[in-house]
Design a protein around this motif. Structure first.
Motif, PDB file in Angstrom:
ATOM      1  N   ILE A  62      18.301  36.292  52.334  1.00  0.00           N
ATOM      2  CA  ILE A  62      18.953  36.483  53.631  1.00  0.00           C
ATOM      3  C   ILE A  62      19.607  37.857  53.757  1.00  0.00           C
ATOM      4  CG2 ILE A  62      19.260  34.013  53.971  1.00  0.00           C
ATOM      5  CD1 ILE A  62      22.227  34.353  53.293  1.00  0.00           C
ATOM      6  N   GLY A  63      19.345  38.741  52.782  1.00  0.00           N
ATOM      7  CA  GLY A  63      19.747  40.128  52.950  1.00  0.00           C
ATOM      8  C   GLY A  63      20.819  40.677  52.039  1.00  0.00           C
ATOM      9  N   PHE A  64      21.390  39.869  51.155  1.00  0.00           N
ATOM     10  CA  PHE A  64      22.391  40.389  50.238  1.00  0.00           C
ATOM     11  C   PHE A  64      21.705  41.196  49.142  1.00  0.00           C
ATOM     12  CE2 PHE A  64      24.809  37.001  52.181  1.00  0.00           C
ATOM     13  CZ  PHE A  64      26.098  37.512  52.243  1.00  0.00           C
ATOM     14  N   SER A  65      22.351  42.281  48.719  1.00  0.00           N
ATOM     15  CA  SER A  65      21.806  43.110  47.652  1.00  0.00           C
ATOM     16  C   SER A  65      22.944  43.845  46.959  1.00  0.00           C
ATOM     17  CB  SER A  65      20.797  44.116  48.225  1.00  0.00           C
ATOM     18  OG  SER A  65      21.444  44.981  49.140  1.00  0.00           O
ATOM     19  N   ASP A  66      22.602  44.680  46.008  1.00  0.00           N
ATOM     20  CA  ASP A  66      23.569  45.485  45.275  1.00  0.00           C
ATOM     21  C   ASP A  66      24.681  44.640  44.661  1.00  0.00           C
ATOM     22  OD1 ASP A  66      22.180  47.831  46.013  1.00  0.00           O
ATOM     23  OD2 ASP A  66      23.256  47.894  47.912  1.00  0.00           O
ATOM     24  N   PRO A  67      24.340  43.797  43.692  1.00  0.00           N
ATOM     25  CA  PRO A  67      25.359  42.924  43.104  1.00  0.00           C
ATOM     26  C   PRO A  67      26.461  43.693  42.389  1.00  0.00           C
ATOM     27  CG  PRO A  67      23.352  42.853  41.819  1.00  0.00           C
ATOM     28  CD  PRO A  67      23.048  43.658  43.042  1.00  0.00           C
ATOM     29  N   VAL A  68      27.633  43.132  42.423  1.00  0.00           N
ATOM     30  CA  VAL A  68      28.784  43.639  41.690  1.00  0.00           C
ATOM     31  C   VAL A  68      29.103  42.601  40.620  1.00  0.00           C
ATOM     32  CG1 VAL A  68      31.233  44.216  41.856  1.00  0.00           C
ATOM     33  CG2 VAL A  68      29.670  44.828  43.715  1.00  0.00           C
ATOM     34  N   HIS A  69      29.241  43.031  39.403  1.00  0.00           N
ATOM     35  CA  HIS A  69      29.528  42.102  38.299  1.00  0.00           C
ATOM     36  C   HIS A  69      31.017  42.157  37.985  1.00  0.00           C
ATOM     37  CE1 HIS A  69      25.244  41.602  37.631  1.00  0.00           C
ATOM     38  NE2 HIS A  69      25.154  42.893  37.862  1.00  0.00           N
ATOM     39  N   TYR A  70      31.619  41.009  37.851  1.00  0.00           N
ATOM     40  CA  TYR A  70      33.035  40.929  37.519  1.00  0.00           C
ATOM     41  C   TYR A  70      33.282  39.706  36.660  1.00  0.00           C
ATOM     42  CZ  TYR A  70      33.129  37.595  41.398  1.00  0.00           C
ATOM     43  OH  TYR A  70      32.873  36.539  42.224  1.00  0.00           O
ATOM     44  N   LYS A  71      34.409  39.689  36.018  1.00  0.00           N
ATOM     45  CA  LYS A  71      34.765  38.584  35.129  1.00  0.00           C
ATOM     46  C   LYS A  71      35.550  37.536  35.912  1.00  0.00           C
ATOM     47  CE  LYS A  71      35.680  38.904  30.716  1.00  0.00           C
ATOM     48  NZ  LYS A  71      36.271  39.293  29.449  1.00  0.00           N
ATOM     49  N   SER A  72      35.211  36.291  35.706  1.00  0.00           N
ATOM     50  CA  SER A  72      35.958  35.176  36.305  1.00  0.00           C
ATOM     51  C   SER A  72      36.785  34.503  35.222  1.00  0.00           C
ATOM     52  CB  SER A  72      34.997  34.141  36.900  1.00  0.00           C
ATOM     53  OG  SER A  72      34.289  34.686  37.972  1.00  0.00           O
ATOM     54  N   LEU A  73      37.986  34.139  35.564  1.00  0.00           N
ATOM     55  CA  LEU A  73      38.864  33.425  34.645  1.00  0.00           C
ATOM     56  C   LEU A  73      39.101  32.026  35.197  1.00  0.00           C
ATOM     57  CD1 LEU A  73      41.435  36.275  34.071  1.00  0.00           C
ATOM     58  CD2 LEU A  73      39.519  35.658  32.613  1.00  0.00           C
ATOM     59  N   PHE A  74      39.102  31.057  34.324  1.00  0.00           N
ATOM     60  CA  PHE A  74      39.275  29.672  34.722  1.00  0.00           C
ATOM     61  C   PHE A  74      40.488  29.080  34.029  1.00  0.00           C
ATOM     62  CE2 PHE A  74      34.830  30.691  35.220  1.00  0.00           C
ATOM     63  CZ  PHE A  74      34.568  30.221  36.489  1.00  0.00           C
ATOM     64  N   LEU A  75      41.169  28.198  34.700  1.00  0.00           N
ATOM     65  CA  LEU A  75      42.329  27.516  34.145  1.00  0.00           C
ATOM     66  C   LEU A  75      41.848  26.256  33.421  1.00  0.00           C
ATOM     67  CD1 LEU A  75      45.412  27.310  33.958  1.00  0.00           C
ATOM     68  CD2 LEU A  75      45.351  26.038  36.107  1.00  0.00           C
ATOM     69  N   ASN A  76      42.242  26.121  32.159  1.00  0.00           N
ATOM     70  CA  ASN A  76      41.886  24.950  31.374  1.00  0.00           C
ATOM     71  C   ASN A  76      42.888  23.841  31.705  1.00  0.00           C
ATOM     72  OD1 ASN A  76      41.381  22.976  29.486  1.00  0.00           O
ATOM     73  ND2 ASN A  76      41.076  24.412  27.799  1.00  0.00           N
ATOM     74  N   LEU A  77      42.499  22.925  32.546  1.00  0.00           N
ATOM     75  CA  LEU A  77      43.391  21.875  33.004  1.00  0.00           C
ATOM     76  C   LEU A  77      43.666  20.817  31.932  1.00  0.00           C
ATOM     77  CD1 LEU A  77      42.076  21.457  36.642  1.00  0.00           C
ATOM     78  CD2 LEU A  77      44.077  22.710  35.860  1.00  0.00           C
ATOM     79  N   THR A  78      42.859  20.773  30.885  1.00  0.00           N
ATOM     80  CA  THR A  78      43.082  19.776  29.840  1.00  0.00           C
ATOM     81  C   THR A  78      44.281  20.150  28.953  1.00  0.00           C
ATOM     82  OG1 THR A  78      41.511  20.859  28.333  1.00  0.00           O
ATOM     83  CG2 THR A  78      40.660  19.104  29.773  1.00  0.00           C
ATOM     84  N   LYS A  79      44.660  21.420  28.946  1.00  0.00           N
ATOM     85  CA  LYS A  79      45.803  21.874  28.147  1.00  0.00           C
ATOM     86  C   LYS A  79      47.126  21.628  28.867  1.00  0.00           C
ATOM     87  CE  LYS A  79      43.826  25.595  25.406  1.00  0.00           C
ATOM     88  NZ  LYS A  79      43.924  27.022  25.113  1.00  0.00           N
ATOM     89  N   GLY A  80      47.084  21.522  30.163  1.00  0.00           N
ATOM     90  CA  GLY A  80      48.345  21.405  30.917  1.00  0.00           C
ATOM     91  C   GLY A  80      48.932  22.785  31.152  1.00  0.00           C
ATOM     92  N   LEU A  81      49.982  22.813  31.917  1.00  0.00           N
ATOM     93  CA  LEU A  81      50.606  24.110  32.217  1.00  0.00           C
ATOM     94  C   LEU A  81      51.810  24.359  31.354  1.00  0.00           C
ATOM     95  CD1 LEU A  81      50.332  24.098  36.115  1.00  0.00           C
ATOM     96  CD2 LEU A  81      48.924  25.313  34.472  1.00  0.00           C
TER      97      LEU A  81
END
Length: 81
Positions: A62-81
Motif C-alpha cells: 500500500i506504499g510504505f517504504s524506507d523502513p526505520v529500525h528501532y529497539k522496542s522495550l517490553f515490560l515483564n508483567l510476571t515480575k511485578g512492578l
C-alpha cells in the motif's frame, strides 16, 4: 488506529482472522485508513516486527517504504512492578 495529535501521526494496523487471510482485506482496509489519515492531515505510520513478513508485505503493497529500525522495550508483567 492510534492517533498522536502532537506529532500529527496515526499508526495503522490490521489483523485478518485466519479464515479471511489471503483475500486482500487487510490491504484494502489499511489503504483506506491511510487515505483517511492523509485527507485529515495526519502522517500514517506502520510499525511491525522485522520477522512479520506478512505485515511488511501489506505495508509495502500500500506504499510504505524506507523502513526505520528501532529497539522496542517490553515490560515483564510476571515480575511485578
Amino acid at each position: 488506529m492510534y492517533h498522536d495529535i502532537l506529532w500529527r501521526a496515526s499508526e495503522i494496523g490490521a489483523r485478518d482472522p485466519g479464515d479471511f487471510r489471503g483475500l486482500g482485506l487487510g490491504s484494502l482496509t489499511s489503504a483506506l485508513c491511510v487515505r483517511d489519515c492523509v485527507d485529515k492531515g495526519l502522517r500514517p505510520e506502520w510499525h511491525c516486527r522485522e520477522s512479520n513478513s506478512a505485515s511488511i508485505g501489506v505495508a509495502e503493497k500500500i506504499g510504505f517504504s524506507d523502513p526505520v529500525h528501532y529497539k522496542s522495550l517490553f515490560l515483564n508483567l510476571t515480575k511485578g512492578l
